[in-house]
Design a protein around this motif. Structure first.
Motif, PDB file in Angstrom:
ATOM      1  N   PRO A 182       0.813  -1.225   0.000  1.00 49.22           N
ATOM      2  CA  PRO A 182       0.000   0.000   0.000  1.00 49.22           C
ATOM      3  C   PRO A 182       0.844   1.272   0.000  1.00 49.22           C
ATOM      4  CG  PRO A 182      -0.883  -1.591   1.555  1.00 49.22           C
ATOM      5  CD  PRO A 182       0.452  -2.119   1.122  1.00 49.22           C
ATOM      6  N   GLU A 183       1.977   1.254   0.727  1.00 45.94           N
ATOM      7  CA  GLU A 183       2.836   2.438   0.748  1.00 45.94           C
ATOM      8  C   GLU A 183       3.504   2.640  -0.607  1.00 45.94           C
ATOM      9  OE1 GLU A 183       6.189   4.555   3.609  1.00 45.94           O
ATOM     10  OE2 GLU A 183       5.326   2.613   4.159  1.00 45.94           O
ATOM     11  N   PHE A 184       3.934   1.547  -1.250  1.00 48.00           N
ATOM     12  CA  PHE A 184       4.491   1.676  -2.594  1.00 48.00           C
ATOM     13  C   PHE A 184       3.436   2.222  -3.564  1.00 48.00           C
ATOM     14  CE2 PHE A 184       7.741  -1.531  -1.203  1.00 48.00           C
ATOM     15  CZ  PHE A 184       8.853  -0.770  -1.489  1.00 48.00           C
ATOM     16  N   PHE A 211      13.491  -3.130   3.651  1.00 49.79           N
ATOM     17  CA  PHE A 211      12.484  -2.454   2.835  1.00 49.79           C
ATOM     18  C   PHE A 211      12.166  -1.052   3.329  1.00 49.79           C
ATOM     19  CE2 PHE A 211      12.188  -6.592   1.034  1.00 49.79           C
ATOM     20  CZ  PHE A 211      11.761  -6.373  -0.268  1.00 49.79           C
ATOM     21  N   ASP A 212      12.493  -0.737   4.581  1.00 45.02           N
ATOM     22  CA  ASP A 212      12.418   0.653   5.020  1.00 45.02           C
ATOM     23  C   ASP A 212      13.379   1.509   4.200  1.00 45.02           C
ATOM     24  OD1 ASP A 212      10.504   0.444   7.085  1.00 45.02           O
ATOM     25  OD2 ASP A 212      12.011  -0.349   8.452  1.00 45.02           O
ATOM     26  N   GLU A 213      14.572   0.968   3.929  1.00 42.83           N
ATOM     27  CA  GLU A 213      15.548   1.705   3.143  1.00 42.83           C
ATOM     28  C   GLU A 213      15.085   1.858   1.695  1.00 42.83           C
ATOM     29  OE1 GLU A 213      19.138   3.504   1.648  1.00 42.83           O
ATOM     30  OE2 GLU A 213      17.894   3.585   3.451  1.00 42.83           O
ATOM     31  N   ARG A 266      12.664   4.571   1.653  1.00 43.18           N
ATOM     32  CA  ARG A 266      13.362   5.847   1.850  1.00 43.18           C
ATOM     33  C   ARG A 266      13.992   6.337   0.550  1.00 43.18           C
ATOM     34  NH1 ARG A 266      18.170   8.461   3.080  1.00 43.18           N
ATOM     35  NH2 ARG A 266      19.351   6.698   2.235  1.00 43.18           N
ATOM     36  N   VAL A 267      14.662   5.432  -0.193  1.00 42.13           N
ATOM     37  CA  VAL A 267      15.331   5.883  -1.410  1.00 42.13           C
ATOM     38  C   VAL A 267      14.319   6.231  -2.507  1.00 42.13           C
ATOM     39  CG1 VAL A 267      17.490   4.696  -0.919  1.00 42.13           C
ATOM     40  CG2 VAL A 267      15.762   3.531  -2.276  1.00 42.13           C
ATOM     41  N   ILE A 268      13.179   5.545  -2.552  1.00 42.85           N
ATOM     42  CA  ILE A 268      12.141   5.925  -3.514  1.00 42.85           C
ATOM     43  C   ILE A 268      11.677   7.353  -3.240  1.00 42.85           C
ATOM     44  CG2 ILE A 268       9.721   5.535  -4.157  1.00 42.85           C
ATOM     45  CD1 ILE A 268      11.449   3.590  -5.558  1.00 42.85           C
ATOM     46  N   LYS A 269      11.440   7.678  -1.962  1.00 49.09           N
ATOM     47  CA  LYS A 269      11.016   9.036  -1.610  1.00 49.09           C
ATOM     48  C   LYS A 269      12.083  10.062  -1.984  1.00 49.09           C
ATOM     49  CE  LYS A 269       7.837   7.771   2.128  1.00 49.09           C
ATOM     50  NZ  LYS A 269       7.555   7.843   3.579  1.00 49.09           N
ATOM     51  N   SER A 270      13.357   9.707  -1.753  1.00 50.89           N
ATOM     52  CA  SER A 270      14.444  10.610  -2.122  1.00 50.89           C
ATOM     53  C   SER A 270      14.529  10.787  -3.637  1.00 50.89           C
ATOM     54  CB  SER A 270      15.774  10.070  -1.589  1.00 50.89           C
ATOM     55  OG  SER A 270      16.855  10.839  -2.076  1.00 50.89           O
ATOM     56  N   LEU A 271      14.446   9.679  -4.372  1.00 52.88           N
ATOM     57  CA  LEU A 271      14.521   9.758  -5.824  1.00 52.88           C
ATOM     58  C   LEU A 271      13.391  10.603  -6.403  1.00 52.88           C
ATOM     59  CD1 LEU A 271      15.406   6.030  -6.579  1.00 52.88           C
ATOM     60  CD2 LEU A 271      16.893   7.996  -7.026  1.00 52.88           C
ATOM     61  N   GLN A 272      12.194  10.432  -5.874  1.00 52.28           N
ATOM     62  CA  GLN A 272      11.057  11.192  -6.385  1.00 52.28           C
ATOM     63  C   GLN A 272      11.168  12.669  -6.018  1.00 52.28           C
ATOM     64  OE1 GLN A 272       7.496   9.132  -5.100  1.00 52.28           O
ATOM     65  NE2 GLN A 272       7.768   7.502  -6.599  1.00 52.28           N
ATOM     66  N   LEU A 273      11.643  12.955  -4.807  1.00 57.23           N
ATOM     67  CA  LEU A 273      11.827  14.342  -4.389  1.00 57.23           C
ATOM     68  C   LEU A 273      12.867  15.040  -5.246  1.00 57.23           C
ATOM     69  CD1 LEU A 273      11.407  16.649  -2.262  1.00 57.23           C
ATOM     70  CD2 LEU A 273      13.320  15.631  -1.012  1.00 57.23           C
ATOM     71  N   GLN A 283      22.852  12.024   4.342  1.00 54.57           N
ATOM     72  CA  GLN A 283      22.850  10.705   4.970  1.00 54.57           C
ATOM     73  C   GLN A 283      21.699  10.593   5.962  1.00 54.57           C
ATOM     74  OE1 GLN A 283      23.781  10.274   8.479  1.00 54.57           O
ATOM     75  NE2 GLN A 283      23.729  12.498   8.686  1.00 54.57           N
ATOM     76  N   ASN A 284      21.095   9.414   5.953  1.00 54.13           N
ATOM     77  CA  ASN A 284      20.004   9.078   6.878  1.00 54.13           C
ATOM     78  C   ASN A 284      18.777   9.979   6.728  1.00 54.13           C
ATOM     79  OD1 ASN A 284      21.485   6.983   7.956  1.00 54.13           O
ATOM     80  ND2 ASN A 284      22.254   8.167   9.680  1.00 54.13           N
ATOM     81  N   TRP A 285      18.684  10.697   5.596  1.00 55.29           N
ATOM     82  CA  TRP A 285      17.536  11.571   5.371  1.00 55.29           C
ATOM     83  C   TRP A 285      16.232  10.786   5.402  1.00 55.29           C
ATOM     84  CZ3 TRP A 285      13.812  11.375   1.533  1.00 55.29           C
ATOM     85  CH2 TRP A 285      12.975  12.489   1.414  1.00 55.29           C
ATOM     86  N   LYS A 286      15.205  11.416   5.968  1.00 51.74           N
ATOM     87  CA  LYS A 286      13.844  10.873   5.933  1.00 51.74           C
ATOM     88  C   LYS A 286      12.921  11.950   5.416  1.00 51.74           C
ATOM     89  CE  LYS A 286      13.582  10.034  10.324  1.00 51.74           C
ATOM     90  NZ  LYS A 286      14.878  10.645  10.689  1.00 51.74           N
ATOM     91  N   SER A 287      11.799  11.543   4.845  1.00 55.02           N
ATOM     92  CA  SER A 287      10.829  12.489   4.310  1.00 55.02           C
ATOM     93  C   SER A 287      10.451  13.504   5.380  1.00 55.02           C
ATOM     94  CB  SER A 287       9.587  11.734   3.837  1.00 55.02           C
ATOM     95  OG  SER A 287       8.667  12.623   3.232  1.00 55.02           O
ATOM     96  N   GLY A 288      10.553  14.790   5.044  1.00 54.17           N
ATOM     97  CA  GLY A 288      10.269  15.856   5.995  1.00 54.17           C
ATOM     98  C   GLY A 288      11.514  16.478   6.583  1.00 54.17           C
TER      99      GLY A 288
END
Length: 222
Positions: A57-59, A152-154, A157-164, A174-179
């Motif tokens: 669902p998150e994907f 899969f948390d990582e 995380r990288v999908i969110k970074s790539l899209q941003l 490093q260790n960035w999270k959405s927000g």
């Protein structure tokens, strides 16, 4: 075939648990993750496929479609899915297809693990991860050995970074999270950054006197 970041991902013809699929048609305008596992009915893979299904669902919210692959027949995939669902306490239909590969795709994409072999001595697939953009280009690749399960948390995380970073002139530290705060890319001047980022940016004071570290609030957050 050696795929590099930015290369166009091949339009694979695939035999899957959802029938015969064409990769581009399956992905449509979505992002995609093609990931392989060494073999059906194996312990680490069972935890990984269960995790991927729980994250489905998150994907989906990230406009990202999943598709798995191993060198096993469709009948084995279908039987194994029942084990995955039971062990991981999943209900309903399995949320993504699994590819049955005869090593053609695995060889083409460099996914074989030379240290892990089946009972006949043939190499198994490693734990590869390919992230494919809506433009069908390779955005990220990871390759784990058979003995190490993926995080899969990582991957989220990288999908969110790539899209941003595909839509804003920022990079994620490093260790960035959405927000979290992001870094203004070096190609932007301070004047350009002031115009682009409504919330402004802060510049780190460094011994070199060079102002290359500039932090700005996550531009995807309202």
């Amino acid at each position: 075939m050696s795929l590099k970041l930015g290369d166009t991902f091949p339009n694979l013809s695939m035999k899957t648990t959802w029938g015969n699929l064409n990769l581009y048609d399956y992905l449509g305008e979505s992002w995609g993750i093609l990931f392989s596992h060494p073999a059906d009915y194996t312990p680490v893979c069972t935890t990984e496929l269960g995790a991927a299904a729980k994250y489905a669902p998150e994907f989906k919210d990230l406009n990202t479609k999943l598709i798995g692959l191993s060198i096993d027949p469709i009948a084995d995939h279908e039987g194994w899915i029942k084990d995955i669902q039971e062990y991981n306490k999943l209900s309903g239909d399995f949320p993504f297809p699994l590819i049955s590969d005869d090593r053609t795709i695995a060889t083409q994409l460099g996914m074989l693990d030379p240290d892990e072999r089946d009972s006949t001595g043939m190499p198994l697939t490693a734990r590869a991860v390919f992230v494919i953009g809506p433009d069908h280009k390779l955005k990220l690749s990871l390759l784990y050995p058979a003995t190490t399960g993926r995080n899969f948390d990582e991957i989220i995380r990288v999908i969110k970074s790539l899209q941003l970073t595909a839509h804003h002139k920022v990079a994620t530290p490093q260790n960035w999270k959405s927000g979290d705060k992001c870094m203004v890319v070096p190609s932007l001047t301070d004047e350009q950054a002031e115009k682009r980022f409504a919330k402004g940016f802060e510049k780190a004071s460094l011994p070199s006197g060079k102002g290359y570290i500039r932090l700005t609030p996550d531009p995807s957050q309202s």
